[in-house]
Design a protein around this motif. Structure first.
Motif, mmCIF file in Angstrom:
data_model
loop_
_atom_site.group_PDB
_atom_site.id
_atom_site.type_symbol
_atom_site.label_atom_id
_atom_site.label_comp_id
_atom_site.label_asym_id
_atom_site.label_seq_id
_atom_site.Cartn_x
_atom_site.Cartn_y
_atom_site.Cartn_z
ATOM 1 N N HIS A 37 0.845 -1.192 0.000
ATOM 2 C CA HIS A 37 0.000 0.000 0.000
ATOM 3 C C HIS A 37 0.882 1.245 0.000
ATOM 4 N N THR A 79 -8.694 1.926 0.306
ATOM 5 C CA THR A 79 -9.160 1.067 -0.780
ATOM 6 C C THR A 79 -7.962 0.679 -1.622
ATOM 7 N N TYR A 80 -8.050 -0.521 -2.174
ATOM 8 C CA TYR A 80 -6.999 -1.044 -3.049
ATOM 9 C C TYR A 80 -7.664 -1.677 -4.256
ATOM 10 N N TRP A 81 -7.074 -1.496 -5.424
ATOM 11 C CA TRP A 81 -7.573 -2.175 -6.620
ATOM 12 C C TRP A 81 -6.409 -2.477 -7.550
ATOM 13 N N LYS A 82 -6.569 -3.534 -8.313
ATOM 14 C CA LYS A 82 -5.587 -3.891 -9.335
ATOM 15 C C LYS A 82 -6.339 -4.261 -10.600
ATOM 16 N N ALA A 94 -3.825 1.392 -12.193
ATOM 17 C CA ALA A 94 -3.537 0.341 -11.206
ATOM 18 C C ALA A 94 -2.996 -0.907 -11.875
ATOM 19 N N GLY A 140 -1.345 -2.352 -9.151
ATOM 20 C CA GLY A 140 -2.106 -2.167 -7.924
ATOM 21 C C GLY A 140 -1.986 -0.747 -7.415
ATOM 22 N N SER A 200 -3.465 2.133 -4.149
ATOM 23 C CA SER A 200 -4.155 2.345 -2.869
ATOM 24 C C SER A 200 -4.447 3.827 -2.681
ATOM 25 N N SER A 225 -10.182 -5.986 -5.709
ATOM 26 C CA SER A 225 -10.511 -4.674 -5.140
ATOM 27 C C SER A 225 -11.126 -4.878 -3.765
#
Length: 726
Positions: free
Chosen positions: A81, A498-501, A545, A548, A550, A583
């Motif tokens: 992150h 929040t995290y997404w790839k 992303a 990835g 954040s 995500s």
């Protein structure tokens, strides 16, 4: 047992199947394992630590590596992150100053100067065209070096991993629990059921599989193993065909059927034939899914198998070549003629349908005699309806306006995928005497089905958790509670993440937080367009992303000027929540003096997957009570939004309207069922977090405490569905 099956057991039960291997002195490795777990907010129970200490060091290390991977993924610590502003939450600039800095840097860049000047002459600059905007400007290691170590605090989360039984026993027990669940499972639960069914299909089977999509997943495994299929409706076969095509076994979304092998086609056609031969009236079920049956017929080629003529009738009904009048059409005909009593008499043969139609029947009843007939029929059939449906109707009646007033100004609709919308409630109020009679009748019916709990031990923190009447009203992840649950929020700093790839296309998600006053009017917001305000700071906008990405929002709860904080994740461009590789959303709580990195797994209170159909995710809302204390109310909702460029500024009106309709809705909670259980208990104790009783208990709480008697029954959010009577 394959080691891959440890993961679902740990996720669902917080138990580690009893490790096996050569004996030895693994005490040093076990203590290191425990210390590594504590760095991410977990720890070994005393019996598990003792068990590991008696194994060889190599066995302990292998177990530790697998388990740490599992728990890190659970809390979101399996990815890196990073943040746009390296010192976040310190030194976040004013939004306008930051944008001007990006423009200045673009003008200093020879490759970007000409295009930037051209856009400036038009009076508009697209931030996404500025070279220094939207991408990390430092490495992950440089970000870590900019932050002090986290200072441990008593309020940090610490989840205990308990010693489980033999690996095969743990896997079988989890399979039976998921397959026999009385409430629908979420996406993660269904996926785990499929994995477990593949290895458990030859072993014990659950006494019943009441949820149809669960049955479809089990039947897929049984078909692969050559076992008999569990079918009693034509729709069971349709659901199985959807599962075989990796489609939607709930039948909420269309499935594109794959080409099926001859053995599979024969099995499905034989199943259809047997169901219809045993009960020709079940052909009427085809009408509800005519188009899906027509498409399935194109894959099964029933004309090639004349030995199963009853299966061919299913597709003849779907094509309209054979008449099979549906049950619902007969009910509609009677109601259309104003014959409420006749409709009620017919619906008695379908108890679940009668209870689901209860509101409409009461409104359609024009006389006191008809209303009494409706109420009497509901009381009569309630013992033949699933506990989940009885409780759902009980909750509906509690929130429904009647002639004496009560709620009902707005109707909130939430489909099984979490898509939500709100409209004014134009329905006539229910007759008050009917509601007063039905509510205690349903409570008595549920209470009759509950088991004798013996000594009931209850953690007060679980009392306001909503009953999990539908697993799809709960996202997958630790600390996640069912929609409508309320939980306390304690700490100075509230931090969303929040995290997404992305999978293949450039994808930009935007984490935002909307602050509303008591009348749901906008006070302020934090987002990429408002990086800093009195309430807190935003970590900066990441617009791609591929590796990835954040984003974080840090809020000082004491500085919040409104009553509601609404975190949301907006899809600005690119792939949807169900298209990206991964995500998730979550929040952390910490004290101001703790310092630490932007993401600290020990402080994560909740992390949930984002896998909904809309373009705006609303995981939960934070509400300040009259006493000044904050609590979270869980939403798990998705707004349709726009195909692109969703922003908190543009959806704040629709979000406020939705919250106005849903925040005050009262869900049935654990408090309700523990009240009914208490009437059957030999003793009721409120757990204070310290000592537990010596003998067996029925424990209901957020986490399993250490030291419970081995014969105790334990109910936590991971298996709270078991509290719902069948």
């Amino acid at each position: 047992m394959a080691h891959r099956l440890e993961q679902p057991v740990v996720r669902h039960t917080r138990r580690l199947p009893s490790p096996t291997g050569p004996s030895g002195d693994g005490s040093v490795a076990a203590r290191r394992f425990d210390a590594a777990l504590m760095s991410v907010g977990f720890k070994l129970s005393a019996p598990l630590l003792e068990r590991l200490s008696g194994l060889s060091g190599g066995t302990v290390v292998d177990t530790a590596v697998r388990t740490l991977d599992t728990v890190r993924e659970m809390v979101g610590d399996h990815v890196r992150h990073n943040v746009y502003f390296v010192d976040f939450p310190a030194n976040v600039p004013d939004t306008f100053d930051f944008w001007m800095r990006c423009v200045t840097e673009a003008l200093a860049d020879e490759t970007a100067r000409a295009s930037t000047l051209a856009r400036l002459r038009t009076g508009v600059v697209d931030l996404l065209t500025l070279p220094s905007y939207g991408s990390y400007r430092h490495t992950y290691a440089e970000m870590l070096a900019a932050h002090d170590e986290l200072i441990a605090a008593a309020g940090d989360r610490m989840t205990v991993l308990h010693l489980g039984g033999a690996p095969d026993d743990e896997v079988t027990a989890l399979y039976l629990a998921l397959a026999g669940s009385s409430t629908p499972l979420g996406e993660e639960g269904l996926a785990d059921l499929g994995t477990l069914a593949g290895v458990c299909v030859a072993g014990p089977r659950p006494e019943a599989i009441p949820v149809r999509e669960n049955r479809a997943v089990v039947n897929r495994a049984r078909l692969g193993a050559g076992a008999d299929l569990l079918l009693d409706t034509v729709t069971d076969v349709l659901r199985l065909a959807c599962a075989l095509s990796d489609g939607d076994a709930t039948l909420q979304e269309p499935t594109r059927f794959r080409t099926l092998s001859r053995p599979v086609r024969r099995a499905l056609l034989a199943g259809l034939d047997a169901v219809v031969e045993a009960s020709p009236a079940k052909l009427a079920d085809v009408h509800a899914h005519r188009e899906a049956f027509k498409r399935l017929g194109e894959r099964l080629h029933p004309h090639e198998y004349p030995r199963w003529p009853h299966a061919a009738e299913v597709f003849a009904v779907a094509r309209g070549e054979k008449q099979a009048r549906s049950f619902d059409s007969r009910v509609e005909e009677l109601l259309g003629l104003g014959d409420v009593t006749g409709a009620v008499a017919l619906l008695k043969s379908a108890p679940g349908k009668l209870l689901r139609a209860l509101d409409r029947l009461l409104r359609a009843a024009g006389t006191e005699e008809e209303r009494d007939a409706v109420v009497a029929a509901a009381e009569e059939v309630a013992p033949r309806v699933s506990g989940r449906v009885v409780l759902a109707v009980r909750e509906h009646l509690h929130n429904r306006a009647d002639e004496e007033g009560g709620p009902g100004e707005r109707r909130v609709f939430v489909n099984r995928l979490g898509r939500a919308w709100v409209t004014p409630d134009g329905r006539a109020p229910l007759p008050a005497p009917a509601r007063r009679r039905l509510v205690p009748a349903f409570d008595a019916e549920v209470g009759r089905r509950l088991p004798d709990p013996g000594h009931l031990l209850v953690d007060p923190a679980v009392l306001d958790v909503a009953l999990p009447l539908n697993g799809r009203a709960t996202a997958a992840g630790p600390g996640v509670l069912p929609r409508g649950s309320v939980s306390a929020v304690e700490g100075e700093l509230l931090r969303f993440f929040t995290y997404w790839k992305q999978t293949s296309r450039s994808t930009d998600y935007d984490l935002s937080a909307l602050v509303l006053d008591a009348d749901y009017r906008t006070v302020t917001w934090l987002s990429y367009t408002a990086l800093r305000d009195v309430e807190g700071t935003h970590s900066g906008d990441i617009t791609d992303a591929s590796d990835g990405a954040s984003e974080f929002i840090d809020l000082r709860l004491g500085a919040v000027r409104g009553k509601y904080i609404v975190p949301q994740v907006n899809i600005y461009s690119g792939e949807g929540f169900e298209e990206v590789e991964e995500s998730f959303f979550g929040f952390m709580l910490r004290e101001a003096e703790q310092r630490g990195r932007p993401f600290e797994p020990r402080t994560v209170r909740m992390k949930s997957d984002l896998r909904g159909p809309g373009r705006v995710a609303l995981p939960l809302v934070f509400v300040r009570g009259d006493d000044g204390r904050w609590h979270a109310k869980w939403l798990h909702l998705y707004l349709k939004g726009h195909p692109s460029a969703n922003r908190v500024e543009d959806n704040r009106v629709s979000v406020a309207a939705l919250l106005r309709g849903i925040v005050d809705r009262e869900h049935l909670t654990v408090r309700h069922l523990t009240g009914l259980l208490a009437d059957r208990a030999t003793a009721v104790t409120s757990w204070d977090g310290e000592e537990v009783p010596d003998g067996p208990v029925t424990y209901i709480g957020l986490e399993r405490p250490e030291g419970l008697h081995p014969d105790s029954r334990v109910l936590t959010p991971g298996n709270l569905r078991d509290l719902i009577p069948s």
